[in-house]
Design an enzyme around this catalytic site. Structure first.
Site, PDB file in Angstrom:
ATOM      1  N   ASP A   1       0.875  -1.160   0.000  1.00 48.70           N
ATOM      2  CA  ASP A   1       0.000   0.000   0.000  1.00 48.70           C
ATOM      3  C   ASP A   1       0.929   1.232   0.000  1.00 48.70           C
ATOM      4  O   ASP A   1       2.082   1.141   0.416  1.00 48.70           O
ATOM      5  CB  ASP A   1      -0.863  -0.041   1.267  1.00 48.70           C
ATOM      6  CG  ASP A   1      -1.645   1.215   1.456  1.00 48.70           C
ATOM      7  OD1 ASP A   1      -2.485   1.517   0.608  1.00 48.70           O
ATOM      8  OD2 ASP A   1      -1.401   1.923   2.459  1.00 48.70           O
TER       9      ASP A   1
ATOM     10  N   ASP B   1      -0.038   5.099   0.648  1.00 48.05           N
ATOM     11  CA  ASP B   1      -0.326   6.130   1.646  1.00 48.05           C
ATOM     12  C   ASP B   1      -0.410   5.526   3.053  1.00 48.05           C
ATOM     13  O   ASP B   1      -1.226   4.641   3.298  1.00 48.05           O
ATOM     14  CB  ASP B   1      -1.670   6.758   1.240  1.00 48.05           C
ATOM     15  CG  ASP B   1      -2.267   7.625   2.289  1.00 48.05           C
ATOM     16  OD1 ASP B   1      -1.789   8.733   2.451  1.00 48.05           O
ATOM     17  OD2 ASP B   1      -3.226   7.178   2.957  1.00 48.05           O
TER      18      ASP B   1
ATOM     19  N   ARG C   1     -11.215   8.499  -3.202  1.00 51.12           N
ATOM     20  CA  ARG C   1     -11.521   9.912  -2.939  1.00 51.12           C
ATOM     21  C   ARG C   1     -13.027  10.135  -2.775  1.00 51.12           C
ATOM     22  O   ARG C   1     -13.479  10.750  -1.808  1.00 51.12           O
ATOM     23  CB  ARG C   1     -10.987  10.758  -4.089  1.00 51.12           C
ATOM     24  CG  ARG C   1     -10.800  12.217  -3.761  1.00 51.12           C
ATOM     25  CD  ARG C   1     -10.231  12.951  -4.954  1.00 51.12           C
ATOM     26  NE  ARG C   1      -8.997  12.361  -5.437  1.00 51.12           N
ATOM     27  CZ  ARG C   1      -8.497  12.549  -6.658  1.00 51.12           C
ATOM     28  NH1 ARG C   1      -9.137  13.322  -7.527  1.00 51.12           N
ATOM     29  NH2 ARG C   1      -7.370  11.977  -7.029  1.00 51.12           N
TER      30      ARG C   1
ATOM     31  N   ARG D   1      -5.036   8.033  -6.945  1.00 50.28           N
ATOM     32  CA  ARG D   1      -4.815   8.407  -8.345  1.00 50.28           C
ATOM     33  C   ARG D   1      -3.548   9.246  -8.476  1.00 50.28           C
ATOM     34  O   ARG D   1      -3.162   9.640  -9.566  1.00 50.28           O
ATOM     35  CB  ARG D   1      -6.009   9.205  -8.869  1.00 50.28           C
ATOM     36  CG  ARG D   1      -7.227   8.327  -8.966  1.00 50.28           C
ATOM     37  CD  ARG D   1      -8.443   9.076  -9.441  1.00 50.28           C
ATOM     38  NE  ARG D   1      -9.493   8.089  -9.634  1.00 50.28           N
ATOM     39  CZ  ARG D   1     -10.256   8.010 -10.689  1.00 50.28           C
ATOM     40  NH1 ARG D   1     -10.124   8.858 -11.668  1.00 50.28           N
ATOM     41  NH2 ARG D   1     -11.183   7.084 -10.788  1.00 50.28           N
TER      42      ARG D   1
HETATM   43  P1  B16 Z   1      -6.325  10.120  -4.096  1.00 51.30           P
HETATM   44  P2  B16 Z   1      -3.665   4.040  -0.262  1.00 51.30           P
HETATM   45  C1  B16 Z   1      -5.514   5.948  -0.430  1.00 51.30           C
HETATM   46  O1  B16 Z   1      -4.180   5.511  -0.656  1.00 51.30           O
HETATM   47  C2  B16 Z   1      -5.600   6.793   0.816  1.00 51.30           C
HETATM   48  O2  B16 Z   1      -5.305   6.006   1.976  1.00 51.30           O
HETATM   49  C3  B16 Z   1      -6.973   7.370   0.960  1.00 51.30           C
HETATM   50  O3  B16 Z   1      -7.033   8.195   2.108  1.00 51.30           O
HETATM   51  C4  B16 Z   1      -7.288   8.188  -0.302  1.00 51.30           C
HETATM   52  O4  B16 Z   1      -8.619   8.706  -0.239  1.00 51.30           O
HETATM   53  C5  B16 Z   1      -7.142   7.288  -1.527  1.00 51.30           C
HETATM   54  O5  B16 Z   1      -5.831   6.744  -1.570  1.00 51.30           O
HETATM   55  C6  B16 Z   1      -7.376   8.046  -2.816  1.00 51.30           C
HETATM   56  O6  B16 Z   1      -6.327   8.978  -2.965  1.00 51.30           O
HETATM   57  O7  B16 Z   1      -7.293  11.166  -3.673  1.00 51.30           O
HETATM   58  O8  B16 Z   1      -4.883  10.573  -4.104  1.00 51.30           O
HETATM   59  O9  B16 Z   1      -6.713   9.454  -5.388  1.00 51.30           O
HETATM   60  O10 B16 Z   1      -3.636   3.981   1.217  1.00 51.30           O
HETATM   61  O11 B16 Z   1      -4.590   3.027  -0.907  1.00 51.30           O
HETATM   62  O12 B16 Z   1      -2.281   4.028  -0.879  1.00 51.30           O
HETATM   63 MG    MG Z   2      -2.864   3.237   3.127  1.00 46.10          MG
END
Ligand code: B16
Ligand code: MG
Length: 212
Positions: free
Chosen positions: A9, A11, A49, A117
């Site tokens: 993963d 984030d 998101r 994304r």
């Molecule tokens: P984005 P992961 C996720 O990343 C985040 O944990 C989550 O908080 C976020 O809403 C999601 O990505 C979408 O992110 O807005 O940048 O497309 O933990 O799956 O790496």
């Molecule tokens: Mg994560």
């Protein structure tokens, strides 16, 4: 070795971008007069998101049209991307660089399995893009974690069976997604507190012992 591939993963696992997601959503929630704290934020980990926005809007009595929701999601992303501008290798989790290097030397295939994304941008800004044989992210999936799609696609990109891969996750939704994909999972951070994964780890270095 017990596994042929590891799917990380992004984030909250590889990079400390989770704090920036929190700050960006907090700015939107405050403006809308919706209560939002770290506990609610934990429910957004690993969630797309739009699905994150839906969870936040549960705290409001107002109804929002699809168009309004789209605008709010775009607004959040633009605040989030401003935070990402300053991202460097210093935002990587402790031991990430050394461990990725070690795992690669051991002959494991490495992939990213993220709902974001913005994944490729983040991997490039933190200079770890080159470690990965595949990136499965929010741009190539239809269903968000806890659906296993993102991890099944990552294993496929690596040319491996799901059972040959270990997932590393910080989100409850991500651990559930790994389990649904029939993959073992090492939980770190928030997810480790829930004790629902195959392994619960405190630091990145422990991954080397797990796969040895
Ligand atoms: P984005 P992961 C996720 O990343 C985040 O944990 C989550 O908080 C976020 O809403 C999601 O990505 C979408 O992110 O807005 O940048 O497309 O933990 O799956 O790496
Ligand atoms: Mg994560």
């Amino acid at each position: 070795m017990k596994y042929k591939g590891i799917i990380f993963d992004l984030d909250g696992v590889l990079v400390h971008t989770d704090k920036y997601h929190y700050l960006a959503w907090k700015q939107i929630a405050d403006r809308l007069g919706i209560y939002f704290d770290e506990k609610i934020n934990n429910k957004l980990r690993g969630v797309s998101r739009m699905a994150s926005l839906e969870i936040i809007l549960e705290g409001s009595t107002k109804n929002f049209s699809d168009e309004q929701k789209q605008k709010l999601a775009e607004e959040k992303n633009s605040v989030y991307r401003q935070y990402l501008e300053g991202l460097t290798q210093r935002d990587l989790g402790e031991g990430v660089l050394q461990t990725l290097d070690k795992l690669k030397t051991m002959g494991l295939k490495l992939a990213v399995g993220s709902s974001s994304r913005n994944a490729v941008l983040i991997l490039k800004k933190t200079c770890i893009y080159g470690f990965f044989d595949a990136v499965s992210d929010g741009n190539n999936i239809v269903k968000t974690k806890p659906d296993p799609e993102v991890f099944i696609k990552a294993a496929d990109m690596l040319g491996l069976l799901c059972g040959q891969c270990l997932v590393v996750e910080d989100a409850v939704s991500g651990v559930l997604a790994a389990t649904a994909a029939n993959m073992d999972c090492a939980a770190i951070g928030d997810a480790a507190k829930h004790k629902i994964a195959t392994y619960n780890i405190e630091n990145f270095y422990q991954l080397v012992e797990i796969v040895s």
